[in-house]
Scaffold this motif. Sequence first.
Motif, PDB file in Angstrom:
ATOM      1  N   ALA C  99      30.336   8.129  19.815  1.00  0.00           N
ATOM      2  CA  ALA C  99      30.151   7.536  21.140  1.00  0.00           C
ATOM      3  C   ALA C  99      31.449   7.582  21.916  1.00  0.00           C
ATOM      4  CB  ALA C  99      29.650   6.095  21.007  1.00  0.00           C
ATOM      5  N   GLY C 100      31.309   7.444  23.222  1.00  0.00           N
ATOM      6  CA  GLY C 100      32.483   7.461  24.083  1.00  0.00           C
ATOM      7  C   GLY C 100      32.098   7.926  25.468  1.00  0.00           C
ATOM      8  N   PRO C 101      33.100   8.066  26.322  1.00  0.00           N
ATOM      9  CA  PRO C 101      32.795   8.422  27.709  1.00  0.00           C
ATOM     10  C   PRO C 101      32.461   9.904  27.833  1.00  0.00           C
ATOM     11  CG  PRO C 101      35.165   8.317  27.412  1.00  0.00           C
ATOM     12  CD  PRO C 101      34.548   7.894  26.094  1.00  0.00           C
ATOM     13  N   CYS C 102      31.644  10.240  28.826  1.00  0.00           N
ATOM     14  CA  CYS C 102      31.362  11.641  29.113  1.00  0.00           C
ATOM     15  C   CYS C 102      32.692  12.344  29.390  1.00  0.00           C
ATOM     16  CB  CYS C 102      30.407  11.733  30.304  1.00  0.00           C
ATOM     17  SG  CYS C 102      29.791  13.398  30.577  1.00  0.00           S
ATOM     18  N   ALA C 103      33.479  11.778  30.296  1.00  0.00           N
ATOM     19  CA  ALA C 103      34.772  12.373  30.648  1.00  0.00           C
ATOM     20  C   ALA C 103      35.895  11.363  30.459  1.00  0.00           C
ATOM     21  CB  ALA C 103      34.752  12.845  32.098  1.00  0.00           C
ATOM     22  N   VAL C 104      37.040  11.851  29.979  1.00  0.00           N
ATOM     23  CA  VAL C 104      38.266  11.055  29.959  1.00  0.00           C
ATOM     24  C   VAL C 104      38.768  10.956  31.390  1.00  0.00           C
ATOM     25  CG1 VAL C 104      40.662  11.010  29.172  1.00  0.00           C
ATOM     26  CG2 VAL C 104      38.842  11.787  27.619  1.00  0.00           C
ATOM     27  N   GLU C 105      38.911   9.726  31.886  1.00  0.00           N
ATOM     28  CA  GLU C 105      39.362   9.556  33.277  1.00  0.00           C
ATOM     29  C   GLU C 105      40.770   8.966  33.329  1.00  0.00           C
ATOM     30  OE1 GLU C 105      36.245   7.197  35.023  1.00  0.00           O
ATOM     31  OE2 GLU C 105      34.683   8.584  34.346  1.00  0.00           O
ATOM     32  N   THR C 106      40.943   7.878  32.595  1.00  0.00           N
ATOM     33  CA  THR C 106      42.268   7.229  32.552  1.00  0.00           C
ATOM     34  C   THR C 106      42.493   6.730  31.124  1.00  0.00           C
ATOM     35  OG1 THR C 106      41.403   5.005  32.976  1.00  0.00           O
ATOM     36  CG2 THR C 106      41.966   6.325  34.904  1.00  0.00           C
ATOM     37  N   PRO C 107      43.751   6.428  30.784  1.00  0.00           N
ATOM     38  CA  PRO C 107      44.007   5.862  29.444  1.00  0.00           C
ATOM     39  C   PRO C 107      43.220   4.561  29.246  1.00  0.00           C
ATOM     40  CG  PRO C 107      46.083   6.556  30.460  1.00  0.00           C
ATOM     41  CD  PRO C 107      45.021   6.712  31.509  1.00  0.00           C
ATOM     42  N   GLU C 108      43.177   3.719  30.273  1.00  0.00           N
ATOM     43  CA  GLU C 108      42.528   2.417  30.129  1.00  0.00           C
ATOM     44  C   GLU C 108      41.028   2.589  29.900  1.00  0.00           C
ATOM     45  OE1 GLU C 108      44.486   3.335  32.744  1.00  0.00           O
ATOM     46  OE2 GLU C 108      46.260   2.470  31.770  1.00  0.00           O
ATOM     47  N   GLU C 112      39.064   1.466  26.554  1.00  0.00           N
ATOM     48  CA  GLU C 112      37.956   0.496  26.627  1.00  0.00           C
ATOM     49  C   GLU C 112      36.677   1.081  26.051  1.00  0.00           C
ATOM     50  OE1 GLU C 112      37.112  -2.196  30.080  1.00  0.00           O
ATOM     51  OE2 GLU C 112      38.689  -0.986  30.991  1.00  0.00           O
ATOM     52  N   ALA C 113      36.400   2.337  26.442  1.00  0.00           N
ATOM     53  CA  ALA C 113      35.189   2.988  25.945  1.00  0.00           C
ATOM     54  C   ALA C 113      35.256   3.143  24.429  1.00  0.00           C
ATOM     55  CB  ALA C 113      35.004   4.348  26.614  1.00  0.00           C
ATOM     56  N   ALA C 114      36.432   3.458  23.908  1.00  0.00           N
ATOM     57  CA  ALA C 114      36.576   3.630  22.457  1.00  0.00           C
ATOM     58  C   ALA C 114      36.331   2.307  21.742  1.00  0.00           C
ATOM     59  CB  ALA C 114      37.966   4.172  22.132  1.00  0.00           C
ATOM     60  N   ARG C 148      45.802  14.369  25.486  1.00  0.00           N
ATOM     61  CA  ARG C 148      46.841  13.434  25.026  1.00  0.00           C
ATOM     62  C   ARG C 148      46.339  12.000  25.048  1.00  0.00           C
ATOM     63  NH1 ARG C 148      50.498  17.102  27.703  1.00  0.00           N
ATOM     64  NH2 ARG C 148      50.241  15.883  29.601  1.00  0.00           N
ATOM     65  N   ILE C 149      45.546  11.693  26.076  1.00  0.00           N
ATOM     66  CA  ILE C 149      44.965  10.338  26.129  1.00  0.00           C
ATOM     67  C   ILE C 149      44.068  10.109  24.911  1.00  0.00           C
ATOM     68  CG2 ILE C 149      43.348   8.862  27.397  1.00  0.00           C
ATOM     69  CD1 ILE C 149      44.409  10.144  30.002  1.00  0.00           C
TER      70      ILE C 149
END
Lengths: 355, 355, 355, 355
Positions: C99-108, C112-114, C148-149
Amino acid sequence: MLVVMSGDATQADAREIVALVESAGGEAFVSRGGNRTVVGLVGEAERLDAIGLHRMRGVERVARTSERYRLVSRVPGTDRSVVEVAGVPIGPGTVTLIAGPCAVETPEQTLEAARLARAAGAGLLRGGAYKPRTSPYAFQGLGERGLRILADVREETGLPVVTEVLSVCDVETVAGYADMLQIGTRNMQNFPLLQAVGEAGRPVLLKRGMHATVEEWLMAAEYIAQRGNLDIVLCERGIRTFETATRNTLDISAVPVVQRLSQLPVIVDPSHSAGRRDLVVPLSRAAVAAGADGVIADLHPRPEAALCDGPQALSGEDVPELARAIGDAARLMGRRTPGGLAGRGTPGDRRLVAV
Amino acid sequence: MLVVMSGDATQADAREIVALVESAGGEAFVSRGGNRTVVGLVGEAERLDAIGLHRMRGVERVARTSERYRLVSRVPGTDRSVVEVAGVPIGPGTVTLIAGPCAVETPEQTLEAARLARAAGAGLLRGGAYKPRTSPYAFQGLGERGLRILADVREETGLPVVTEVLSVCDVETVAGYADMLQIGTRNMQNFPLLQAVGEAGRPVLLKRGMHATVEEWLMAAEYIAQRGNLDIVLCERGIRTFETATRNTLDISAVPVVQRLSQLPVIVDPSHSAGRRDLVVPLSRAAVAAGADGVIADLHPRPEAALCDGPQALSGEDVPELARAIGDAARLMGRRTPGGLAGRGTPGDRRLVAV
Amino acid sequence: MLVVMSGDATQADAREIVALVESAGGEAFVSRGGNRTVVGLVGEAERLDAIGLHRMRGVERVARTSERYRLVSRVPGTDRSVVEVAGVPIGPGTVTLIAGPCAVETPEQTLEAARLARAAGAGLLRGGAYKPRTSPYAFQGLGERGLRILADVREETGLPVVTEVLSVCDVETVAGYADMLQIGTRNMQNFPLLQAVGEAGRPVLLKRGMHATVEEWLMAAEYIAQRGNLDIVLCERGIRTFETATRNTLDISAVPVVQRLSQLPVIVDPSHSAGRRDLVVPLSRAAVAAGADGVIADLHPRPEAALCDGPQALSGEDVPELARAIGDAARLMGRRTPGGLAGRGTPGDRRLVAV
Amino acid sequence: MLVVMSGDATQADAREIVALVESAGGEAFVSRGGNRTVVGLVGEAERLDAIGLHRMRGVERVARTSERYRLVSRVPGTDRSVVEVAGVPIGPGTVTLIAGPCAVETPEQTLEAARLARAAGAGLLRGGAYKPRTSPYAFQGLGERGLRILADVREETGLPVVTEVLSVCDVETVAGYADMLQIGTRNMQNFPLLQAVGEAGRPVLLKRGMHATVEEWLMAAEYIAQRGNLDIVLCERGIRTFETATRNTLDISAVPVVQRLSQLPVIVDPSHSAGRRDLVVPLSRAAVAAGADGVIADLHPRPEAALCDGPQALSGEDVPELARAIGDAARLMGRRTPGGLAGRGTPGDRRLVAV
């Protein structure tokens, strides 16, 4: 196995074949069209091979068929069939236009549409009195009143009438008015209805199910033929796919595919395929160029006020372009246009070819 | 928004527009084809409206686009584009045949196929050096050796070459040999590859994904255009449906649909659509009659020995029929055939129309 | 033919088989996964039969395969494979949530999604740094910055990372950060990319093409396996059909179909199948009940603000229901949930079954 | 607009609403099911709003519907319906198994199949007396003789009977024997037949057309409901797609989609979806886990000798596994199994969950 009868074979000849096959433990189904009679056999191939069918009176050919359909199959080396509807031919030598309103609404609207159809070069008038609608709250057609309107308009214009029948209960009534019975896409596998029109004594226009393979479509025709009626015209009207730019996806390849597999004529419905007026002319031309034996198109005097499928209907102003497209394409294919299409070879419109 | 530049606009004109748009907080993408330059804008419509783009030097028109693609869209009232491939035009006034073997196998086979292509009236030679195959154990193409063969055959026959590129890594190599780069159906949404061919300085033939809607196909073209290259030809090659009588279902309606939405030329591939040799001629004729700007067909001197897609390849004996079909259909549409198709209007072949 | 090596076979054993096959004029491809090694043979079956492969050291079984794929096929009577991703198993004994976000947008947002993913019982974190988007104007991902994020978030949460690679050029970079490489639906037949990830030394998550048959999907896996990498997990993510109530049609039957044909684990993506948040939980439960080896779901801390596919992402408030659904269904199937799903069999949540 | 009547509303109450609506120039259709009565309105929304329907006796709720169907829609905040078939419930609290032979062949075969069905935990017996077959030469069912066999077997086993009706002409006859009338996939848009079963006084099992969208399926149900009959159970049985590994593609997502849109129960047919015996158990489990209100499966004492669809029928040896799969999955969902499925919650089979 399939027995093709010669042109001068009698009904008695066919009956004798049936009797011979039954005596060998098989079953035989006689199917008659305007220009040929065939007898389809069910039983053990070896036993049927042995009874000397090719020596029987009136037999032109005995052929093995590898396909699941047989009466409607094409025996290699034989011509495709011509189906005549009140004298108007549909078959390999012609391009026949069938046109008219999606639904019969009023006597005036139907008459106007029929006149447009005639101007477009149509040989037959289409128009629905019984309408299969997705919603029970939508206009369901005028029923028998609509049939009477169609009969009056035929009287007035001379155009024979093609109209849809939805229910076994209505077959006799519709056959009492119509020159050709249409089976719609949603009823392509309504087997009792296919059997009923197979016994109704009228040519049948069998639309392809929007979900049907070519083989299933020919099997549906076989249902009609098995009940004795070989005067069947197939109509490709688009299949359902993921593409939404058009209402359905016209399977243009089905035209030559069917012509290799079946003796039956095949026409194309660009109006229901596309669901868009602006595609009707290019798709009609493509259909004829692919080898279609005709085109069936929606025409309405005022599409914007149509009770059914207005967005796909051509109006009066589109008629010259449709006539020219079909006429020119027919000429490209070396075929006649029985309804007298405007585009055909008068010296004056020579240039139309290149416009 | 979309800015259409006038014919005499300079690159400096386009750069000034980009600068103006950027100064207003927007982005601008310049895309050039042989016969036009457009600039696509991204940003707030009101702000972009206010900066007076229509008064800039070299601007012919500023148009709003409601579609998600813009560079490849058709501005109402403007002509569709002509893409020239080494001097051979593909566009609204012509019907261009592209023919050749599915795969380059040997110098001899490629040369023979090219001669057949020329005899069929082809303006361009197709042939694959890098082949996308379902199985990793199938023939994968000759790679750069195949490209050299194509270049030699071009030298010999004068036919410019269209060939597929599969990987970003190969774009430069393929562009070094080919006159036109082909993106295959499986790569239609391989976005890095689209961007790479958008920067490669060669016209692109973009096949439709077998699963792609028309909108997605035009968005794929937009990826190429956004990188500066507007010389894109679309190719309808069949979509995947439930029907198994043909390998794919040729979506003939896509031809007029695309021509209403996009300025780009659109051609048809009857060979990969049908996967059957016997359908190539009727489908080619239908494609031209539907308005296609060209046809791309598989030709092989010995289809039975082909390493790839033999069952759909035409052979030498089919060439006269293909040439006549396309030539006659082009004449029906009032279009020229740049490759010099055999069927075109000499008095002698008048009768061909009716054969 | 296919040679299954025993658990204690060495690389030298495999090399000797290759040499023997080549000496008999055939070709051999060694493919290694975490829990087995197989060798696929190409050549004349009779000759290969005669060289005594079953007597070679390290050979457990020699099997004929009738399918076009061989390395990824399932040899009757053998277990399906387990693929380990940084110690997290995916295979027949477990139900693994990714599970996780469709796209990495920001570190935060990624962190949070992780955390939500971990709370939902996920064993692996998904998240896209390179995004294949239909439009060139849509957010295309953060690229290496996104990788990297993901690596930082892995450090923080302990969750291994699955991320998509779009281009051959990026394989090495992505493999430098990710624990598992994802091939997306649009690249399922991007053969150079398949070959590149087959050599990258990382497990691969292979999504089914939205247009691909099961056989084509397995052939795509064969491309990866042929380059040496047998650590492949298949992911059913919906196919394209005429139905528009969902974004794609989840082909749930593909799960048991694939498990009969292939040794590879198969998981389901309910988020991309349906494109609707409200269907993710019931489809996840159905997937596990059909036998899926795992589920991959989109999670976002604020779906309404997501840069990609927000309408299908679950948010924090959906996490308990997802965890319970997968945990309970896994228990129904007698499987472990490696990520520690919340719903598993503590006496207290017995009643959850009946809610 | 839709009026939901309260549980104690009388027929007179509904008649008064009809009269009031008609007096305001609208039309009203009363539809009754075992556990609720609704009245659907057609007319100008503003006028109907103004006549004070919510103040009429027996009215529980007046709801606006945005969908094209209304009688079968789900009014937000209300429960889904329970349809009772001779006392056996199908609805949100239960998982009902319907099982039996595809076709009634002989009394013995039907009785044996019914005993298997009961052993599998079935609440209802399925079996076809009128069979829609692609080929006119295939077994077409025993007709009324088959209905008598079904009635005898019901007598013997106590299982109520579900059987298909193909033609308007047969509705009365079939309704004379059967407890529930089935409309097959090929007749989903046979509108006269839908109207006839809407007036036949029996619950209806409405299979989804293999080509139909969810919306068209609900419109077909609306045709039945409009004729007064709200006791309709929907059955997802697979749609037609390009995938050939299964006969059809089970659209498992349709289960939760329909449950959000419609009050009607929805069950799943894994046998006709897959066309493969080996998929019936995993797909049944998936169906229940997705929220289906029941499963309908083909069972035959000797599938290899079946006259129809043998390859998909389960036999006696599969019965325990089917019973356990459905029983366990029902328990997972917190639902009862009215037919008394073997797997249900006795302490002893606790371990079955994990087998």
